[in-house]
Design an enzyme around this catalytic site. Sequence first.
Site, mmCIF file in Angstrom:
data_model
loop_
_atom_site.group_PDB
_atom_site.id
_atom_site.type_symbol
_atom_site.label_atom_id
_atom_site.label_comp_id
_atom_site.label_asym_id
_atom_site.label_seq_id
_atom_site.Cartn_x
_atom_site.Cartn_y
_atom_site.Cartn_z
ATOM 1 N N ASP A 69 38.571 44.746 39.178
ATOM 2 C CA ASP A 69 37.448 45.630 39.517
ATOM 3 C C ASP A 69 37.952 46.894 40.196
ATOM 4 O OD1 ASP A 69 35.494 44.105 38.448
ATOM 5 O OD2 ASP A 69 34.870 43.160 40.311
ATOM 6 N N ASP A 92 31.550 37.164 32.108
ATOM 7 C CA ASP A 92 31.945 37.316 33.513
ATOM 8 C C ASP A 92 31.794 35.987 34.258
ATOM 9 O OD1 ASP A 92 32.703 38.597 35.841
ATOM 10 O OD2 ASP A 92 31.143 40.127 35.748
HETATM 11 C C1 DGJ Z 1 32.053 41.893 38.090
HETATM 12 C C2 DGJ Z 1 32.790 42.647 37.008
HETATM 13 O O1 DGJ Z 1 34.151 42.602 37.239
HETATM 14 C C3 DGJ Z 1 32.244 44.060 36.941
HETATM 15 O O2 DGJ Z 1 32.955 44.822 36.006
HETATM 16 C C4 DGJ Z 1 30.787 44.002 36.587
HETATM 17 O O3 DGJ Z 1 30.642 43.460 35.306
HETATM 18 C C5 DGJ Z 1 30.043 43.149 37.603
HETATM 19 N N1 DGJ Z 1 30.645 41.872 37.772
HETATM 20 C C6 DGJ Z 1 28.593 42.984 37.206
HETATM 21 O O4 DGJ Z 1 27.915 42.152 38.034
#
Ligand code: DGJ
Length: 703
Positions: free
Chosen positions: A516, A447
């Site tokens: 997200d 991420d």
């Molecule tokens: C952003 C990601 O897109 C989410 O799916 C998740 O992993 C969060 N970060 C965790 O902090």
Amino acid sequence: MPPQTNFWILETANTAYAFGLNQAGFLVNASWSLRLPNSQDYPPPPESPGWASFNNPAQVLPEEFPAYGGMCYQEPCLKVTFADGVRDVVLRFDSAATTSDGVTITLRDIDYPLRVILHYRAHGPYDLIERWAVIINDGPTPLMLERIFSAQWHVPPGPTYHLSHLTGRWNDEFHLIREPLTNGVKILESRRLTTSHHHNPWFCLDDGQASETDGQVWFGALAWSGNWKLAAEVTNFATTRLSLGLNDWDFAWKLNSGEEFTTPSAFAGYTTGGYGAASRKLHAFIRERILPHGTTPHKILYNSWEATLFDVNMESQARLAEIAADLGIELFVMDDGWFHGRHNDQAGLGDWWPDPIKFPHGLQPLIQRVNALGMDFGLWIEPEMVNPNSELYRAHPDWILHFPTRQPTLGRNQCILNLARPDVQEYLLAQIDRLLTENNITFIKWDMNRNVSEPGWADAPGDPREIWVRYVQGLYHLWDELRRRHPQVVWQSCSGGGGRADLGILRLADQIWVSDNTQAIARLAIQAGFSRVFPASVMEAWVTDADRGRIPLAFRFHVSMCGSLGLGGDLLKWTPAERAEAAHWIARYKDLRPLIQLGNQYRLGPAALQYMGQDGQRGVLFAFRTCLAEPASPLRIKLQGLQPKLIYEIEGFPGPRSGSAWMASELEIWLGNFESTLREIAVVVGGCPKSKFGQPLSRLKKV
Ligand code: DGJ
């Protein structure tokens, strides 16, 4: 006609890209079109005397790699300042060498010891041409590169071209825009250190006549995960050109004596089959030539993020894992919150070892439990970041991107580590390598949750503005080394959703966490935009609780089944009926997975998608209705991609009929608001469909 000298034709399965030296010595594009029978069929390199004293030939000609120098006012690919302050490059042809799949052309400045090698490679089956450039300083003194694109592409002069591109923002990525280009320059770019949620380094140009199924389309993408720039220019001579490469904004690169600089690759292709064919060519290319494991279908994963957020521990994860296994999930992924000091988003990033309170015996007990349930185990990391509240930051506050006189701007309470620094790379390599060596981990979600600020690098070995490129090179180097050491791991690229989706990162990661935003209706649009560039296998799509109680579970599953299916809801709250239905769709997806992930994708309209296996024998259709028209009317869908002479059954429709017959008529599907349907397509052999259609939803067992 005798074969021309210094004229090159890069042929692919269906297309030809022809360029060469014109009589005045300019390296110019001659044509980019369908393949013709003989080399003499292609037009020769164009000539031009220019246009009055205000426009010399260089401005009028479709130069393959124009440099800033002389009377160059259009967008150049190269801008250099020499040690003596001269800001003027005049490139002339030096030599050419053919390779097994392309050609390299060497150009030299007429006065200064500067060499430019243009690389061209044809990717035949995909009708794509790959281009990149290498700049070499053959002189004794350093020079400054101030712009260096990978390629400039020219389309036939005349029409008003339409540019299709993808735009968006966090939680709302990949929206398709199509707009006419008018005189001047249209710039799309990222200045955010990553590819960005806002624009994507992909384009489609058409002459205003193209559709999803027909028409001329020129398309391409850049393989780079940092700052990039696309300049689509319509000149005052009715010509259209498109340049793609590294962003020159705040960029400089000191090229010392004897050093060379290599640009990322830009890929571009041509088709007469409309936008759909352009996407399918990119999909196949990405799967077969870019992705590390592109021809292996992905496991169905469960991700705990939306269920537990930072509240992860052995018990919470094990409870979810047990239900996930019952549903048929194959890979259990623990998201954020597992590492040292990570109880919320204010601390812990940088300290990549299990939190001793949450996991007093490390990750092994959980992984063993997950493995015993028959699932693989995956883990979330965010290596490029550090929270000021972490042991790493307290030990190395100077490792972040910053200007020493400025207070660093925090994003989600975190700073960005300077991945250009070898010591930062070594630290991260050791930390992640240890995790992967000590634990049975087969999947990593990588991420990155903020964009850049204060891009300073105090002790940079060259110009500090090299950071934009050196950061990404450092990232690639680190990731590549981890891949080399742990080839069993499948990686997913996430940057708060789809902030880092490009052909550069896909050389390392097999999947993208697209957004997200997991609401099914929003996802339909986001996924449709994503599909312009990326194949379904790359598109990780979870069914979550975002729409629970508002949108039928079947609809939510169908949306996610259009990509690489995953689950992300709080399974503890799902009722027995929901779990039974989930198990049903998971089983159905397993059966259809090779068609969806490895087959050809056809966008059949605003809310219908079809996937056909590579052999054309079996496929699946998804259709969705989000807003019922008044008066109510059925969806009318025309299938594509069937073999005309083969005989097919289509689930729920009277048949069998030939592929030609199905494709010539429209399927009429009645759906109410927020209803969806999945229909299998199968070739009939000896009077029966070759595959049995899946079990209907009404015959469910309780889970
Ligand atoms: C952003 C990601 O897109 C989410 O799916 C998740 O992993 C969060 N970060 C965790 O902090």
